[in-house]
Design an enzyme around this catalytic site. Structure first.
Site, mmCIF file in Angstrom:
data_model
loop_
_atom_site.group_PDB
_atom_site.id
_atom_site.type_symbol
_atom_site.label_atom_id
_atom_site.label_comp_id
_atom_site.label_asym_id
_atom_site.label_seq_id
_atom_site.Cartn_x
_atom_site.Cartn_y
_atom_site.Cartn_z
ATOM 1 N N LYS A 1 0.838 -1.199 0.000
ATOM 2 C CA LYS A 1 0.000 0.000 0.000
ATOM 3 C C LYS A 1 0.876 1.254 0.000
ATOM 4 O O LYS A 1 0.590 2.224 -0.714
ATOM 5 C CB LYS A 1 -0.928 0.009 1.218
ATOM 6 C CG LYS A 1 -1.729 1.301 1.347
ATOM 7 C CD LYS A 1 -2.683 1.267 2.517
ATOM 8 C CE LYS A 1 -3.454 2.598 2.618
ATOM 9 N NZ LYS A 1 -4.482 2.577 3.673
ATOM 10 N N HIS B 1 -9.193 -28.833 -33.825
ATOM 11 C CA HIS B 1 -10.135 -27.815 -33.340
ATOM 12 C C HIS B 1 -10.965 -28.338 -32.162
ATOM 13 O O HIS B 1 -12.192 -28.186 -32.125
ATOM 14 C CB HIS B 1 -11.036 -27.332 -34.467
ATOM 15 C CG HIS B 1 -10.292 -26.706 -35.609
ATOM 16 N ND1 HIS B 1 -9.359 -25.698 -35.426
ATOM 17 C CD2 HIS B 1 -10.303 -26.956 -36.937
ATOM 18 C CE1 HIS B 1 -8.851 -25.354 -36.595
ATOM 19 N NE2 HIS B 1 -9.399 -26.112 -37.530
ATOM 20 N N ASN C 1 -24.071 -31.427 -31.007
ATOM 21 C CA ASN C 1 -24.596 -32.783 -30.998
ATOM 22 C C ASN C 1 -23.534 -33.748 -31.527
ATOM 23 O O ASN C 1 -22.981 -33.522 -32.598
ATOM 24 C CB ASN C 1 -25.850 -32.895 -31.857
ATOM 25 C CG ASN C 1 -27.047 -32.219 -31.236
ATOM 26 O OD1 ASN C 1 -27.339 -32.447 -30.069
ATOM 27 N ND2 ASN C 1 -27.759 -31.418 -32.018
ATOM 28 N N ARG D 1 -29.158 -33.475 -34.525
ATOM 29 C CA ARG D 1 -28.478 -34.760 -34.390
ATOM 30 C C ARG D 1 -28.477 -35.537 -35.705
ATOM 31 O O ARG D 1 -27.531 -36.272 -36.005
ATOM 32 C CB ARG D 1 -29.156 -35.557 -33.266
ATOM 33 C CG ARG D 1 -28.323 -36.714 -32.733
ATOM 34 C CD ARG D 1 -28.792 -37.107 -31.352
ATOM 35 N NE ARG D 1 -28.620 -36.009 -30.414
ATOM 36 C CZ ARG D 1 -27.474 -35.709 -29.808
ATOM 37 N NH1 ARG D 1 -26.405 -36.439 -30.043
ATOM 38 N NH2 ARG D 1 -27.397 -34.704 -28.985
ATOM 39 N N PHE E 1 -29.956 -38.130 -26.085
ATOM 40 C CA PHE E 1 -30.995 -38.958 -26.686
ATOM 41 C C PHE E 1 -31.332 -38.504 -28.107
ATOM 42 O O PHE E 1 -31.073 -37.365 -28.506
ATOM 43 C CB PHE E 1 -32.265 -38.989 -25.820
ATOM 44 C CG PHE E 1 -32.935 -37.649 -25.605
ATOM 45 C CD1 PHE E 1 -33.517 -36.936 -26.651
ATOM 46 C CD2 PHE E 1 -33.022 -37.117 -24.330
ATOM 47 C CE1 PHE E 1 -34.159 -35.735 -26.446
ATOM 48 C CE2 PHE E 1 -33.670 -35.902 -24.099
ATOM 49 C CZ PHE E 1 -34.229 -35.205 -25.170
ATOM 50 N N ARG F 1 -26.071 -38.535 -19.889
ATOM 51 C CA ARG F 1 -25.822 -37.696 -21.052
ATOM 52 C C ARG F 1 -24.425 -37.087 -20.962
ATOM 53 O O ARG F 1 -23.930 -36.827 -19.874
ATOM 54 C CB ARG F 1 -26.882 -36.590 -21.087
ATOM 55 C CG ARG F 1 -26.859 -35.730 -22.320
ATOM 56 C CD ARG F 1 -27.919 -34.643 -22.230
ATOM 57 N NE ARG F 1 -27.502 -33.575 -21.328
ATOM 58 C CZ ARG F 1 -28.270 -32.532 -20.998
ATOM 59 N NH1 ARG F 1 -29.508 -32.459 -21.469
ATOM 60 N NH2 ARG F 1 -27.821 -31.600 -20.202
#
Length: 538
Positions: free
Chosen positions: A149, A290, A432, A452, A487, A534
């Protein structure tokens, strides 16, 4: 309470006449102290620092002789005293401050050399809570902040790596420090105390079972400035955190140009992906472009795995990143060197494999020492405007016992093995995600599409292109299995996979139209298993 700003301008040059040294890490300490003593600087010190200097023959005054108060409570209290903090905080050119110094016998401290108890190292060692708490430094951060400080008058050194630059600056200026140097050291000092406090608060949160505390802090140490970010008009730098997870941040670079922003990002993606495949079970290779796998395989050897991975998409593999789950050998190195490759990362490498890459000076070779554990807990972070998203690392892992057969036909043993391989790979493909696999290798990958069904078609088309370039009559998707990271919302994505020749499917399930999708699988005579988990990767 707000405090009015002092109007006294900071001096540029401040002579160093009096220094306080209190360090845990004594690297370079004696050489620094001798340089100070040679200039006639009075040195104050504490505890172990004072002993180390005295034993080296450096004249030192113990802080307790100045404060007229001994160290107490096993050294917990030694520098927390007005004589010390007044010397660090006093604005020397302010008449009121100068009067207070004269009244209370306080002398200015022009240089503070301080580093902190090794809290982070003690935590990493697995020490008990009492030992960890005892390594929470109080006096060190308090002095550091006080001196930083008051950088207008006090120079603070918190890193032994800065000692040489300080001594050189002192010699060039006749024993003085410049305001610019003091400001830079103050900034570094505050960064150190911020990181230290973050480590302490993080440990407390973890010990209390708070995965997401009310305040979260992120700190890192600059590993290297980068030429630019994702694009040349973006500036960037690479920082390391306290996490010791094996990978690009812990690896030794044996050769090649400095890593770029995209190199680091892609290499991390590749190594995390290849770690999904147990090195004790089979050699595995993942090729990334990538941040997406464009080929992956397990094989009888690294060479076999590499050739199978490369066959998936040899066009995209050009200029890619290659990750291996075992020690790199000469045969695999020679094959990898056959096309332009940006980075190769492996746990280790044979000397003759390293020699092969020596002829490719632009290829970066990284040795990480070991593989990251895909099941280990951890967190990942992503910034958004005005904040960041913090979540658990996706360490979910599906095994055979977790699968539910949803169709009339169950998968064969060969299909089941490929289904598990494909689903582990799909976890590392941008959603996806669709992955076709056959005989322990990817044969078509569709990534990052808005629908998808498009991912299914793109993956199949890539397999057709690979077959044509290899002179095969039909793509390897014929007789393959297919994995979906989430899904199927409709049967169309599944039917696209069937049209590509897939004979079995693995997917999480959970769609409102699961019955429709399962019916389509039964009508096509293919097997389908559900994971209940998932793996979105955005």
């Amino acid at each position: 309470m707000a405090v009015a700003a002092n109007a006294t301008p900071a001096p540029d040059a401040v002579p160093v006449r009096r220094a306080l040294i209190s360090v845990f890490d004594k690297t370079g300490l004696v050489d620094l102290a001798r340089a100070l003593a040679d200039r006639g600087v009075q040195i104050l010190s504490t505890g172990g620092s004072a002993r180390a200097l005295s034993e080296a023959g450096v004249a030192v005054t113990d802080v307790s002789a100045v404060t007229k108060f001994p160290e107490i409570m096993d050294g917990r209290v030694k520098t927390l005293h007005p004589v010390v903090h007044g010397g660090l905080l006093a604005i020397r050119d302010d008449p009121a401050h100068a009067a207070a110094m004269a009244e209370h016998g306080i002398e200015g401290i022009d240089l503070l050399v301080v580093n902190l108890y090794p809290f982070e190292e003690v935590v990493a060692s697995g020490a008990d809570a009492a030992s960890i708490v005892e390594n929470i430094d109080i006096g060190g951060p308090a002095m550091t902040r006080a001196g930083a400080k008051n950088h207008a008058y006090t120079c603070v050194l918190t890193d032994p790596a800065d000692y040489a630059a300080f001594v050189a600056a002192l010699g060039a200026s006749g024993g003085q420090t410049s305001l610019d140097f003091r400001r830079r050291m103050a900034a570094k000092a505050f960064a150190r105390t911020a990181a230290y406090d973050a480590a302490v608060s993080g440990w407390f949160a973890a010990s209390l079972g708070e995965a997401f505390p009310s305040r979260a802090t992120l700190t890192g140490t600059l590993a290297q400035p980068l030429r630019y970010g994702e694009n040349p008009h973006q500036s960037a730098a690479f920082y390391r955190t306290a996490e010791t997870r094996p990978g690009v941040s812990t690896a030794r670079q044996l050769q090649g140009k400095a890593l770029s922003f995209n190199n680091i990002n892609d290499t991390d993606a590749a190594y995390e992906c290849v770690a999904e495949f147990d090195a004790n079970e089979a050699p595995a290779v993942v090729i990334v472009k990538h941040a997406n796998p464009c080929g992956a395989a397990v094989g009888t050897s690294l060479l076999d795995a590499y050739e199978k991975a490369l066959a998936c998409d040899p066009v995209s593999a050009f200029g890619g990143i290659v990750a291996l789950n075992r020690r790199l050998d000469r045969a695999a190195a020679e094959a990898i060197a056959g096309i332009f490759t940006e980075v190769v990362i492996a746990p280790d490498a044979d000397e003759d494999a390293v020699a092969v890459f020596a002829a490719k000076p632009n290829l970066r070779l990284l040795l990480a020492g070991s593989l990251p554990d895909p099941r280990a807990p951890g967190t990942t972070l992503r910034t958004v405007a005005g904040g960041f998203l913090l979540q658990d690392r996706d360490n979910g892992r599906i095994e055979r016992a977790d699968l539910t057969v949803a169709t009339k036909r169950a998968p064969s043993e060969r299909e089941l093995s490929d289904l598990l391989f494909a689903f582990r790979l799909a976890k590392h493909v941008k959603s996806n995600a669709i992955v076709y696999a056959r005989d322990g290798a990817s044969v078509g990958i569709g990534a990052g599409q808005m629908s998808r069904v498009d991912s299914s078609r793109i993956a199949a088309r890539k397999a057709e292109d690979a077959a044509a370039s290899a002179g095969r009559a039909e793509p390897l998707t014929v007789g393959s299995v297919v994995a979906s990271d989430a899904f199927f919302p409709f049967a169309d994505g599944l039917l696209a996979a069937v049209a590509a020749g897939a004979t079995a499917v693995i997917q999480p399930g959970g769609s409102m139209r699961d019955a429709e999708v399962i019916k389509a699988a039964d009508e096509a005579g293919i097997a389908m298993v559900l994971t209940g988990m998932r793996h979105f990767r955005h």
